[in-house]
Scaffold this motif. Sequence first.
Motif, PDB file in Angstrom:
ATOM      1  N   GLN A  44       0.823  -1.201   0.000  1.00  0.00           N
ATOM      2  CA  GLN A  44       0.000   0.000   0.000  1.00  0.00           C
ATOM      3  C   GLN A  44       0.864   1.260   0.000  1.00  0.00           C
ATOM      4  O   GLN A  44       0.569   2.226  -0.714  1.00  0.00           O
ATOM      5  CB  GLN A  44      -0.955  -0.013   1.184  1.00  0.00           C
ATOM      6  CG  GLN A  44      -2.061  -1.024   1.030  1.00  0.00           C
ATOM      7  CD  GLN A  44      -2.872  -1.224   2.304  1.00  0.00           C
ATOM      8  OE1 GLN A  44      -2.465  -0.875   3.400  1.00  0.00           O
ATOM      9  NE2 GLN A  44      -4.045  -1.816   2.147  1.00  0.00           N
ATOM     10  N   THR A  47       2.362   1.569  -3.514  1.00  0.00           N
ATOM     11  CA  THR A  47       1.356   2.053  -4.466  1.00  0.00           C
ATOM     12  C   THR A  47       1.118   3.548  -4.274  1.00  0.00           C
ATOM     13  O   THR A  47       1.062   4.302  -5.255  1.00  0.00           O
ATOM     14  CB  THR A  47       0.044   1.255  -4.312  1.00  0.00           C
ATOM     15  OG1 THR A  47       0.326  -0.123  -4.555  1.00  0.00           O
ATOM     16  CG2 THR A  47      -1.013   1.741  -5.295  1.00  0.00           C
ATOM     17  N   LEU A  51       1.793   6.476  -7.078  1.00  0.00           N
ATOM     18  CA  LEU A  51       0.722   7.326  -7.585  1.00  0.00           C
ATOM     19  C   LEU A  51       1.056   8.818  -7.495  1.00  0.00           C
ATOM     20  O   LEU A  51       0.421   9.632  -8.174  1.00  0.00           O
ATOM     21  CB  LEU A  51      -0.586   7.021  -6.842  1.00  0.00           C
ATOM     22  CG  LEU A  51      -1.146   5.616  -7.102  1.00  0.00           C
ATOM     23  CD1 LEU A  51      -2.398   5.383  -6.263  1.00  0.00           C
ATOM     24  CD2 LEU A  51      -1.434   5.396  -8.579  1.00  0.00           C
ATOM     25  N   LEU A  78      -0.798  -1.993  -8.178  1.00  0.00           N
ATOM     26  CA  LEU A  78      -2.242  -1.974  -7.921  1.00  0.00           C
ATOM     27  C   LEU A  78      -2.809  -3.392  -7.862  1.00  0.00           C
ATOM     28  O   LEU A  78      -3.599  -3.726  -6.976  1.00  0.00           O
ATOM     29  CB  LEU A  78      -2.964  -1.156  -8.993  1.00  0.00           C
ATOM     30  CG  LEU A  78      -2.750   0.359  -8.944  1.00  0.00           C
ATOM     31  CD1 LEU A  78      -3.297   1.012 -10.216  1.00  0.00           C
ATOM     32  CD2 LEU A  78      -3.387   0.962  -7.703  1.00  0.00           C
ATOM     33  N   THR A  81      -1.797  -5.021  -4.678  1.00  0.00           N
ATOM     34  CA  THR A  81      -2.604  -4.495  -3.584  1.00  0.00           C
ATOM     35  C   THR A  81      -3.959  -5.193  -3.545  1.00  0.00           C
ATOM     36  O   THR A  81      -4.420  -5.636  -2.485  1.00  0.00           O
ATOM     37  CB  THR A  81      -2.785  -2.968  -3.721  1.00  0.00           C
ATOM     38  OG1 THR A  81      -1.495  -2.346  -3.715  1.00  0.00           O
ATOM     39  CG2 THR A  81      -3.631  -2.404  -2.589  1.00  0.00           C
TER      40      THR A  81
END
Length: 166
Positions: A44, A47, A51, A78, A81
């Motif tokens: 997480q 990611t 982003l 992603l 995740t």
Amino acid sequence: MDVDHPEADQRWNAAARSETEAERLDRNWSTLLQELRVTQTGVQLLTGFLLTLPFQNRFTTLSTEVQVVYLATVICSLAATVLLVAPVGMHRMLFRRHRLRPLVAIAHRFAFCGLLLLGTALTGVAVVVFGAVLGEEAGVLAGIVTAVVMVTAWVVFPLWMRRLDG
């Protein structure tokens, strides 16, 4: 849980641990959740970090190739995740329905695939970061080294340990 040899796994657990199938499934689920807790936080954070990159000024200076690697890395991160968090959602949907056997089996597969995607994302991160800082050749080299280390630590070494067991 040995998904390759479930009958042998059940016999071993019954003899060595004196576990019922329900106790074994509970233990496997608990162990899997502990593993997922470790990986979920990392994937997480990775990611989230990925982003934010397109909103940095230097992102537009990256070559098209590095930007493509970046987008592939985001997709892998992603997907990792999703796969690493999915068992929690599945458990919520199946809670109190006595579906622990299929839940443990599919969560095991999701976790394994999620780890492979996480490793792929880490390799992509190495390519993008080293490529942005030191140039594309350094990025490719960093990606290769990361992939080799990951495959060795996560696949080759555990398979070697399995062979030692018989």
